[in-house]
Design a protein around this motif. Structure first.
Motif, mmCIF file in Angstrom:
data_model
loop_
_atom_site.group_PDB
_atom_site.id
_atom_site.type_symbol
_atom_site.label_atom_id
_atom_site.label_comp_id
_atom_site.label_asym_id
_atom_site.label_seq_id
_atom_site.Cartn_x
_atom_site.Cartn_y
_atom_site.Cartn_z
ATOM 1 N N PHE A 9 57.462 39.419 39.557
ATOM 2 C CA PHE A 9 56.047 39.641 39.302
ATOM 3 C C PHE A 9 55.652 38.809 38.093
ATOM 4 N N GLY A 10 54.563 38.069 38.209
ATOM 5 C CA GLY A 10 54.024 37.304 37.087
ATOM 6 C C GLY A 10 52.684 37.882 36.674
ATOM 7 N N TYR A 11 52.576 38.252 35.411
ATOM 8 C CA TYR A 11 51.359 38.891 34.905
ATOM 9 C C TYR A 11 50.561 37.897 34.067
ATOM 10 N N ASN A 12 49.280 37.765 34.358
ATOM 11 C CA ASN A 12 48.364 36.951 33.562
ATOM 12 C C ASN A 12 47.377 37.881 32.871
ATOM 13 N N GLN A 13 47.444 37.941 31.565
ATOM 14 C CA GLN A 13 46.515 38.774 30.805
ATOM 15 C C GLN A 13 45.127 38.158 30.849
ATOM 16 N N ALA A 14 44.123 39.003 30.930
ATOM 17 C CA ALA A 14 42.741 38.519 30.928
ATOM 18 C C ALA A 14 42.444 37.816 29.607
ATOM 19 N N ARG A 15 41.674 36.746 29.685
ATOM 20 C CA ARG A 15 41.295 35.991 28.493
ATOM 21 C C ARG A 15 39.819 36.231 28.202
ATOM 22 N N LYS A 16 39.535 36.521 26.946
ATOM 23 C CA LYS A 16 38.152 36.806 26.558
ATOM 24 C C LYS A 16 37.654 35.718 25.608
ATOM 25 N N PHE A 17 36.539 35.123 25.994
ATOM 26 C CA PHE A 17 35.877 34.115 25.187
ATOM 27 C C PHE A 17 34.466 34.612 24.879
ATOM 28 N N SER A 18 33.768 33.944 23.994
ATOM 29 C CA SER A 18 32.409 34.376 23.648
ATOM 30 C C SER A 18 31.458 34.251 24.848
ATOM 31 N N PHE A 19 31.786 33.362 25.771
ATOM 32 C CA PHE A 19 30.895 33.112 26.903
ATOM 33 C C PHE A 19 31.389 33.697 28.226
ATOM 34 N N ALA A 20 32.656 34.148 28.265
ATOM 35 C CA ALA A 20 33.168 34.645 29.547
ATOM 36 C C ALA A 20 34.468 35.419 29.369
ATOM 37 N N LYS A 21 34.729 36.273 30.329
ATOM 38 C CA LYS A 21 36.015 36.958 30.446
ATOM 39 C C LYS A 21 36.659 36.416 31.727
ATOM 40 N N ILE A 22 37.844 35.827 31.587
ATOM 41 C CA ILE A 22 38.496 35.172 32.721
ATOM 42 C C ILE A 22 39.802 35.899 33.037
ATOM 43 N N ASN A 23 39.971 36.256 34.310
ATOM 44 C CA ASN A 23 41.206 36.870 34.783
ATOM 45 C C ASN A 23 41.764 35.964 35.871
ATOM 46 N N TYR A 24 42.911 35.321 35.594
ATOM 47 C CA TYR A 24 43.491 34.360 36.530
ATOM 48 C C TYR A 24 44.255 35.011 37.670
ATOM 49 N N GLY A 25 44.416 36.295 37.675
ATOM 50 C CA GLY A 25 45.133 36.972 38.741
ATOM 51 C C GLY A 25 46.628 36.996 38.461
ATOM 52 N N ASN A 26 47.309 37.890 39.125
ATOM 53 C CA ASN A 26 48.748 38.056 38.958
ATOM 54 C C ASN A 26 49.469 37.515 40.178
ATOM 55 N N THR A 27 50.774 37.325 40.057
ATOM 56 C CA THR A 27 51.560 36.746 41.139
ATOM 57 C C THR A 27 52.731 37.659 41.476
ATOM 58 N N PHE A 28 52.927 37.893 42.763
ATOM 59 C CA PHE A 28 54.099 38.582 43.279
ATOM 60 C C PHE A 28 54.889 37.557 44.071
ATOM 61 N N PHE A 29 56.211 37.542 43.949
ATOM 62 C CA PHE A 29 56.983 36.547 44.679
ATOM 63 C C PHE A 29 58.347 37.095 45.098
ATOM 64 N N GLN A 50 58.180 32.660 48.600
ATOM 65 C CA GLN A 50 56.830 33.020 49.026
ATOM 66 C C GLN A 50 56.151 33.724 47.857
ATOM 67 N N ARG A 51 54.985 33.189 47.444
ATOM 68 C CA ARG A 51 54.224 33.789 46.353
ATOM 69 C C ARG A 51 52.857 34.236 46.871
ATOM 70 N N PHE A 52 52.372 35.318 46.295
ATOM 71 C CA PHE A 52 51.025 35.797 46.571
ATOM 72 C C PHE A 52 50.318 35.937 45.239
ATOM 73 N N GLN A 53 49.192 35.236 45.087
ATOM 74 C CA GLN A 53 48.417 35.302 43.852
ATOM 75 C C GLN A 53 47.153 36.091 44.122
ATOM 76 N N THR A 54 46.899 37.101 43.283
ATOM 77 C CA THR A 54 45.701 37.908 43.452
ATOM 78 C C THR A 54 44.464 37.083 43.078
ATOM 79 N N ALA A 55 43.308 37.595 43.418
ATOM 80 C CA ALA A 55 42.050 36.865 43.232
ATOM 81 C C ALA A 55 41.761 36.606 41.756
ATOM 82 N N ASN A 56 41.164 35.464 41.482
ATOM 83 C CA ASN A 56 40.683 35.137 40.137
ATOM 84 C C ASN A 56 39.293 35.743 39.951
#
Length: 111
Positions: A9-29, A50-56
């Motif tokens: 499992f690959g975890y991508n923490q959400a990134r917070k900027f002054s103009f946006a909050k971006i969540n790149y999704g996580n990966t299961f493989f 085989q990898r599955f990446q959740t929605a951004n």
């Protein structure tokens, strides 16, 4: 013949900027590797993953769907001596949205 199977499992923490909050999704493989000993000095290495990446999401708005990303690898390792080996490899795959190919040469040195 030497083989392994794995999952992760690959975890991508959400990134917070002054103009946006971006969540790149996580990966299961999951995948497997196989090394076939052709001689005492040479192996043939094969792999599949085989990898599955959740929605951004950007500002909680979904920008793409779940992605399925298959990857295949092939290579060979040659033992130069007891302490040194060289590997030639190719990894091929990716989804239609992001196909990729990686070719590599690695030198392994025992310390």
């Amino acid at each position: 013949m030497v083989y392994s199977i794995y999952t992760g499992f690959g975890y991508n923490q959400a990134r917070k900027f002054s103009f946006a909050k971006i969540n790149y999704g996580n990966t299961f493989f999951f995948g497997g590797d196989l090394s076939i000993v052709l001689s005492p000095k040479i192996t043939l290495d094969l792999g599949i993953e085989q990898r599955f990446q959740t929605a951004n999401k950007i500002n909680d708005k979904k920008t793409n769907n779940v992605r399925s990303i298959p990857t295949y690898s092939v290579g060979s390792t040659y033992s130069i001596d007891d302490d040194t080996s060289i590997t030639f490899s190719a990894n091929l795959g990716g989804s239609s949205a992001a196909p990729d190919s990686v070719f590599g040469i690695s030198i392994w040195q025992k310390f």
